[in-house]
Design a protein around this motif. Structure first.
Motif, PDB file in Angstrom:
ATOM      1  N   ASP A 115       0.826  -1.209   0.000  1.00 26.08           N
ATOM      2  CA  ASP A 115       0.000   0.000   0.000  1.00 26.08           C
ATOM      3  C   ASP A 115       0.859   1.257   0.000  1.00 26.08           C
ATOM      4  OD1 ASP A 115      -2.252  -1.634   0.061  1.00 26.08           O
ATOM      5  OD2 ASP A 115      -2.607  -1.366   2.214  1.00 26.08           O
ATOM      6  N   ARG A 116       1.873   1.277   0.853  1.00 23.71           N
ATOM      7  CA  ARG A 116       2.715   2.478   0.974  1.00 23.71           C
ATOM      8  C   ARG A 116       3.522   2.714  -0.301  1.00 23.71           C
ATOM      9  NH1 ARG A 116       4.751   5.526   5.495  1.00 23.71           N
ATOM     10  NH2 ARG A 116       2.850   4.711   6.425  1.00 23.71           N
ATOM     11  N   ALA A 117       4.018   1.633  -0.914  1.00 21.13           N
ATOM     12  CA  ALA A 117       4.840   1.757  -2.124  1.00 21.13           C
ATOM     13  C   ALA A 117       4.013   1.926  -3.392  1.00 21.13           C
ATOM     14  CB  ALA A 117       5.749   0.546  -2.266  1.00 21.13           C
ATOM     15  N   ASN A 118       2.693   1.707  -3.253  1.00 19.38           N
ATOM     16  CA  ASN A 118       1.788   1.795  -4.390  1.00 19.38           C
ATOM     17  C   ASN A 118       2.168   0.788  -5.479  1.00 19.38           C
ATOM     18  OD1 ASN A 118      -0.488   2.735  -5.699  1.00 19.38           O
ATOM     19  ND2 ASN A 118       0.613   4.399  -6.743  1.00 19.38           N
ATOM     20  N   VAL A 119       2.480  -0.425  -5.034  1.00 19.65           N
ATOM     21  CA  VAL A 119       2.751  -1.551  -5.939  1.00 19.65           C
ATOM     22  C   VAL A 119       1.931  -2.745  -5.446  1.00 19.65           C
ATOM     23  CG1 VAL A 119       5.103  -0.779  -6.487  1.00 19.65           C
ATOM     24  CG2 VAL A 119       4.747  -2.406  -4.639  1.00 19.65           C
ATOM     25  N   SER A 120       1.783  -3.721  -6.291  1.00 20.72           N
ATOM     26  CA  SER A 120       1.029  -4.905  -5.882  1.00 20.72           C
ATOM     27  C   SER A 120       1.889  -5.797  -4.985  1.00 20.72           C
ATOM     28  CB  SER A 120       0.575  -5.695  -7.111  1.00 20.72           C
ATOM     29  OG  SER A 120       1.687  -6.327  -7.725  1.00 20.72           O
ATOM     30  N   ARG A 121       1.223  -6.624  -4.220  1.00 20.14           N
ATOM     31  CA  ARG A 121       1.957  -7.593  -3.399  1.00 20.14           C
ATOM     32  C   ARG A 121       2.803  -8.493  -4.295  1.00 20.14           C
ATOM     33  NH1 ARG A 121      -0.741  -9.727   1.642  1.00 20.14           N
ATOM     34  NH2 ARG A 121      -0.057 -11.666   0.732  1.00 20.14           N
ATOM     35  N   GLY A 122       2.272  -8.826  -5.463  1.00 16.25           N
ATOM     36  CA  GLY A 122       2.999  -9.669  -6.414  1.00 16.25           C
ATOM     37  C   GLY A 122       4.319  -9.042  -6.839  1.00 16.25           C
ATOM     38  N   THR A 123       4.328  -7.726  -6.978  1.00 16.83           N
ATOM     39  CA  THR A 123       5.564  -7.025  -7.340  1.00 16.83           C
ATOM     40  C   THR A 123       6.605  -7.190  -6.242  1.00 16.83           C
ATOM     41  OG1 THR A 123       4.350  -5.422  -8.686  1.00 16.83           O
ATOM     42  CG2 THR A 123       6.558  -4.780  -7.950  1.00 16.83           C
ATOM     43  N   ILE A 124       6.162  -7.089  -5.008  1.00 13.85           N
ATOM     44  CA  ILE A 124       7.090  -7.283  -3.880  1.00 13.85           C
ATOM     45  C   ILE A 124       7.639  -8.704  -3.905  1.00 13.85           C
ATOM     46  CG2 ILE A 124       7.321  -7.343  -1.370  1.00 13.85           C
ATOM     47  CD1 ILE A 124       5.200  -5.072  -1.303  1.00 13.85           C
ATOM     48  N   TYR A 125       6.743  -9.687  -4.065  1.00 12.52           N
ATOM     49  CA  TYR A 125       7.184 -11.087  -4.066  1.00 12.52           C
ATOM     50  C   TYR A 125       8.014 -11.438  -5.305  1.00 12.52           C
ATOM     51  CZ  TYR A 125       4.334 -12.055   0.030  1.00 12.52           C
ATOM     52  OH  TYR A 125       3.812 -12.072   1.297  1.00 12.52           O
ATOM     53  N   PHE A 150      11.483 -10.027   5.575  1.00  7.71           N
ATOM     54  CA  PHE A 150      12.811 -10.244   6.150  1.00  7.71           C
ATOM     55  C   PHE A 150      13.886 -10.194   5.065  1.00  7.71           C
ATOM     56  CE2 PHE A 150       9.730 -12.356   8.896  1.00  7.71           C
ATOM     57  CZ  PHE A 150      10.013 -11.754  10.115  1.00  7.71           C
ATOM     58  N   ASP A 151      13.568 -10.794   3.927  1.00  3.02           N
ATOM     59  CA  ASP A 151      14.479 -10.756   2.779  1.00  3.02           C
ATOM     60  C   ASP A 151      14.654  -9.317   2.292  1.00  3.02           C
ATOM     61  OD1 ASP A 151      16.069 -11.880   0.628  1.00  3.02           O
ATOM     62  OD2 ASP A 151      14.324 -11.613  -0.692  1.00  3.02           O
ATOM     63  N   LEU A 152      13.566  -8.574   2.246  1.00  3.50           N
ATOM     64  CA  LEU A 152      13.611  -7.164   1.847  1.00  3.50           C
ATOM     65  C   LEU A 152      14.518  -6.378   2.793  1.00  3.50           C
ATOM     66  CD1 LEU A 152      12.733  -4.523   0.475  1.00  3.50           C
ATOM     67  CD2 LEU A 152      10.570  -4.692   1.720  1.00  3.50           C
ATOM     68  N   LEU A 153      14.325  -6.549   4.093  1.00  2.00           N
ATOM     69  CA  LEU A 153      15.154  -5.845   5.072  1.00  2.00           C
ATOM     70  C   LEU A 153      16.618  -6.257   4.944  1.00  2.00           C
ATOM     71  CD1 LEU A 153      15.450  -3.931   7.476  1.00  2.00           C
ATOM     72  CD2 LEU A 153      14.872  -5.862   8.975  1.00  2.00           C
ATOM     73  N   ASP A 154      16.873  -7.552   4.797  1.00  2.40           N
ATOM     74  CA  ASP A 154      18.252  -8.036   4.650  1.00  2.40           C
ATOM     75  C   ASP A 154      18.920  -7.432   3.416  1.00  2.40           C
ATOM     76  OD1 ASP A 154      18.159  -9.570   6.936  1.00  2.40           O
ATOM     77  OD2 ASP A 154      17.771 -11.461   5.880  1.00  2.40           O
ATOM     78  N   LYS A 155      18.213  -7.401   2.310  1.00  3.26           N
ATOM     79  CA  LYS A 155      18.779  -6.847   1.071  1.00  3.26           C
ATOM     80  C   LYS A 155      19.029  -5.347   1.194  1.00  3.26           C
ATOM     81  CE  LYS A 155      17.706 -10.246  -2.423  1.00  3.26           C
ATOM     82  NZ  LYS A 155      17.221 -11.386  -1.706  1.00  3.26           N
ATOM     83  N   LEU A 156      18.155  -4.666   1.883  1.00  5.83           N
ATOM     84  CA  LEU A 156      18.327  -3.232   2.101  1.00  5.83           C
ATOM     85  C   LEU A 156      19.566  -2.963   2.954  1.00  5.83           C
ATOM     86  CD1 LEU A 156      17.138  -0.414   1.699  1.00  5.83           C
ATOM     87  CD2 LEU A 156      15.617  -0.855   3.632  1.00  5.83           C
ATOM     88  N   ILE A 157      19.723  -3.732   4.001  1.00  5.23           N
ATOM     89  CA  ILE A 157      20.902  -3.593   4.869  1.00  5.23           C
ATOM     90  C   ILE A 157      22.166  -3.947   4.099  1.00  5.23           C
ATOM     91  CG2 ILE A 157      22.072  -4.554   6.903  1.00  5.23           C
ATOM     92  CD1 ILE A 157      19.225  -4.810   8.174  1.00  5.23           C
ATOM     93  N   GLU A 158      22.133  -5.061   3.373  1.00  2.00           N
ATOM     94  CA  GLU A 158      23.292  -5.491   2.575  1.00  2.00           C
ATOM     95  C   GLU A 158      23.708  -4.414   1.579  1.00  2.00           C
ATOM     96  OE1 GLU A 158      22.397  -9.220   0.656  1.00  2.00           O
ATOM     97  OE2 GLU A 158      22.003 -10.206   2.583  1.00  2.00           O
ATOM     98  N   GLU A 159      22.731  -3.739   0.995  1.00  2.00           N
ATOM     99  CA  GLU A 159      23.009  -2.678   0.024  1.00  2.00           C
ATOM    100  C   GLU A 159      23.825  -1.553   0.668  1.00  2.00           C
ATOM    101  OE1 GLU A 159      20.098   0.524  -1.954  1.00  2.00           O
ATOM    102  OE2 GLU A 159      19.574  -1.552  -2.455  1.00  2.00           O
ATOM    103  N   HIS A 160      23.429  -1.135   1.860  1.00  2.00           N
ATOM    104  CA  HIS A 160      24.149  -0.053   2.548  1.00  2.00           C
ATOM    105  C   HIS A 160      25.516  -0.521   3.054  1.00  2.00           C
ATOM    106  CE1 HIS A 160      21.351   3.293   2.379  1.00  2.00           C
ATOM    107  NE2 HIS A 160      20.376   2.412   2.514  1.00  2.00           N
TER     108      HIS A 160
END
Length: 181
Positions: A38-48, A55-65
């Protein structure tokens, strides 16, 4: 290097931004994929499509920084501590919202752990080549002292709204590192 479709990159940035915003508002455990969607204005399918789960999203975000900070370290590896610290503090300032959210959020202890592990690797060589007043001291203890101090000063600086500009932090922290390494 493969070229990333701009729409994909834009969606991924929106998803990452949404997660950070939500983490600044509520506990990570309470955030759902639907909230992020909802916040990103994308479908759940786009996230998946890009991430297994939050958790994977958070891990990838941390890894990026962490990866970006590693690039900074590589680029300034031959510089003195003061000059080497300036790009770090500038990066922290540029990504203040991310770092302040990660350090303040109870849902992101993995960030602090990865940050500490990263700094241990970065300072390990410095400690291994000690000369002078610290020679003869236990390397593990010195390494923990330096890393804990560095993490602590970064946390203090971020959590207090960056009361000093990056160049002052780089100079002060650089001088302290020079005195202790």
């Amino acid at each position: 290097m493969t070229k990333v479709d701009r729409r994909i990159a834009k969606s991924q940035e929106a998803i990452k931004k949404a997660l950070i915003e939500l983490m600044s508002e509520k506990n990570f455990d309470d955030i759902t994929i639907q909230d992020i969607s909802d916040r990103a204005n994308v479908s759940r399918g786009t996230i998946y499509l890009h991430y297994v789960d939050k958790f994977d999203l958070l891990d990838k975000l941390i890894e990026e920084h962490i990866s970006k900070m590693g690039e900074i370290c590589e680029a300034v590896s031959e510089a003195e501590y003061i000059e080497a610290n300036l790009p770090w503090f500038e990066y922290l300032k540029k990504h203040y919202f991310f770092f302040s959210t990660m350090l303040a959020s109870k849902g992101a202890p993995s960030f602090r752990k990865q940050f500490v592990e990263f700094l241990i690797e970065e300072f390990k060589n410095e400690v291994d080549t000690l000369k002078g007043k610290n020679q003869g001291l236990n390397h593990d203890i010195i390494l923990q002292f330096i890393v804990s101090s560095y993490v602590g000063i970064v946390e203090w600086w971020i959590m207090n709204g960056m009361p000093y500009p990056p160049h002052v932090m780089a100079e002060q922290v650089g001088m302290l590192l020079e005195r202790n390494l």
